[in-house]
Design an enzyme around this catalytic site. Structure first.
Site, PDB file in Angstrom:
ATOM      1  N   HIS A   1       0.996  -1.418   0.135  1.00  0.00           N
ATOM      2  CA  HIS A   1       0.095   0.026  -0.044  1.00  0.00           C
ATOM      3  C   HIS A   1       0.790   1.037  -0.025  1.00  0.00           C
ATOM      4  CE1 HIS A   1      -3.418   2.467   0.431  1.00  0.00           C
ATOM      5  NE2 HIS A   1      -3.528   2.480   1.674  1.00  0.00           N
TER       6      HIS A   1
ATOM      7  N   GLU B   1     -30.266  -9.144   0.526  1.00  0.00           N
ATOM      8  CA  GLU B   1     -30.273  -9.186  -0.924  1.00  0.00           C
ATOM      9  C   GLU B   1     -29.158  -8.613  -1.556  1.00  0.00           C
ATOM     10  OE1 GLU B   1     -33.878  -9.070  -3.325  1.00  0.00           O
ATOM     11  OE2 GLU B   1     -35.125  -9.122  -1.517  1.00  0.00           O
TER      12      GLU B   1
END
Ligand code: NDP
Ligand code: MG
EC number: 1.1.1.86
Length: 326
Positions: A108, A231
């Site tokens: 990073h 969902e």
């Protein structure tokens, strides 16, 4: 077009006579070290004595040294400890052990880009950053494939920094999936933007506020949970496998029309640009340094709010019912 390197574009040769010191044996350290070893790279682990990683790395059969000794012994020092502790650990244990022509390597770009780590001018500074968590980096490698990744060179003392970065990427299996050439600036700014706006921040508050809106309007929390959180995975899986149009192909026409016309009303691109500006100006990085220095008070408070939120209580119950948690 981005420059993308495949397996045939990289050689392990730059690593042949070198020792890689992996500093840290956590999510990335463990996965990356094992992949490097399985590709025949000479590797040692540097971790603090007495910490949980010390025994873990030993048990996995690695040569384990205190961080300063590993940094001294390694030609490539690949730093894989949490970003917020890297500056201090670098100053105390690594800086003085970097020799002429050594390579300082990261997954990073944060600390180099924001100037929190300042390496000497006589070393190469590279980035080899997988786009996936450690357990995926390891799993895909053992399956004979790999995780896509980014590579970049910040400082090229030897003139061979990119070849070395590609060798690291190849040894960890990343070139099998595709490695994109980037810069330290691009990696860190897009990474922070993604996690703040989309992946961690955006998704979290979208779920939370959607849930609250339904519950405050008198709908049952259980129904709201399924609709706004549960969902989401099905939709994300479709997007991941088939793209945005593929997802739209798989939902009802009503969902497609409602989503296309309403979705953009709830997303504020002006705020997204402001968040990006805070990242680009270094304002976010300064804030995060201060937050760490003051014991992460803001982070703890916000985290507590989430943990005590109704969605978490309802979720725990429903996930148990569905057999996800015991
Ligand atoms: P981890 O949190 O898993 O790192 C844990 C390791 O760091 C352990 O070996 C731990 O040792 C050591 N460590 C923690 N604190 C200290 C300290 N104060 N002094 C010395 N050692 C310490 O980190 P990640 O693997 O998540 O991240 C490593 C790098 O990879 C970061 O730069 C991150 O941005 C980057 N990255 C991470 C990704 C991810 O999905 N996690 C994805 C892509 C890049 P001990 O057991 O002794 O506590
Ligand atoms: Mg990221």
């Amino acid at each position: 077009m981005a420059k993308i390197y495949g397996d045939e574009d990289a050689s392990l040769e730059p690593l042949e006579d070198k020792t890689v010191a992996v500093i840290g044996y956590g999510s990335q350290g463990k996965a990356q070290a094992k992949n490097l070893r399985d590709s025949g790279i000479d590797i040692i682990i540097g971790v603090r004595e007495g910490g949980p990683s010390w025994e873990r790395a030993k048990k996995d059969g690695f040569e384990v040294l205190p961080i300063s000794e590993a940094a001294e012994a390694g030609d490539v020092v690949h730093i894989l400890i949490p970003d917020e502790v890297q500056p201090q650990v670098y100053r105390e244990h690594i800086h003085d052990n970097m020799e002429k022509g050594n390579v300082l390597s990261f997954s990073h770009a944060y600390n180099i880009h924001y100037g929190l780590i300042e390496p000497p001018e006589y070393v190469d500074v590279i980035l080899v950053a997988p786009k996936g968590p450690g357990h995926m980096v390891r799993k895909l490698y053992t399956e004979g494939f790999g995780t896509p990744a980014l590579v970049a060179v910040h400082q090229d003392y030897t003139g061979e920094a990119m070849d070395l970065a590609l060798a690291m990427a190849k040894a960890m299996g990343f070139t099998r999936a595709g490695v994109i050439k980037t810069t330290f600036r691009e990696e860190v700014e897009t990474d922070l933007f993604g996690e703040q706006v989309d992946l961690v921040g955006g998704v979290l508050y979208m779920i939370l506020y959607a849930f609250e809106t339904l519950v405050e309007a008198g709908y049952q929390p259980e129904v709201a949970y399924f609709e706004t959180l549960h969902e989401l995975k099905l939709i994300v899986d479709l997007i991941y496998e088939k793209g945005l149009s593929g997802m739209l192909d798989n939902v009802s026409n009503t969902a497609e029309y409602g989503g296309l016309t309403r979705g953009k009303r709830i997303i504020d691109k002006g705020e997204m640009r402001k968040v990006l500006e805070e990242i680009q100006s270094g304002e976010f990085a300064r804030e995060w340094t201060l937050e760490n220095e003051s014991g992460r008070i803001v982070m703890k408070r916000l985290r507590e709010k989430i943990e005590n939120h109704e969605i978490e209580k309802v979720g725990e119950r429903l996930r148990k019912m569905m057999g996800f948690e015991d």
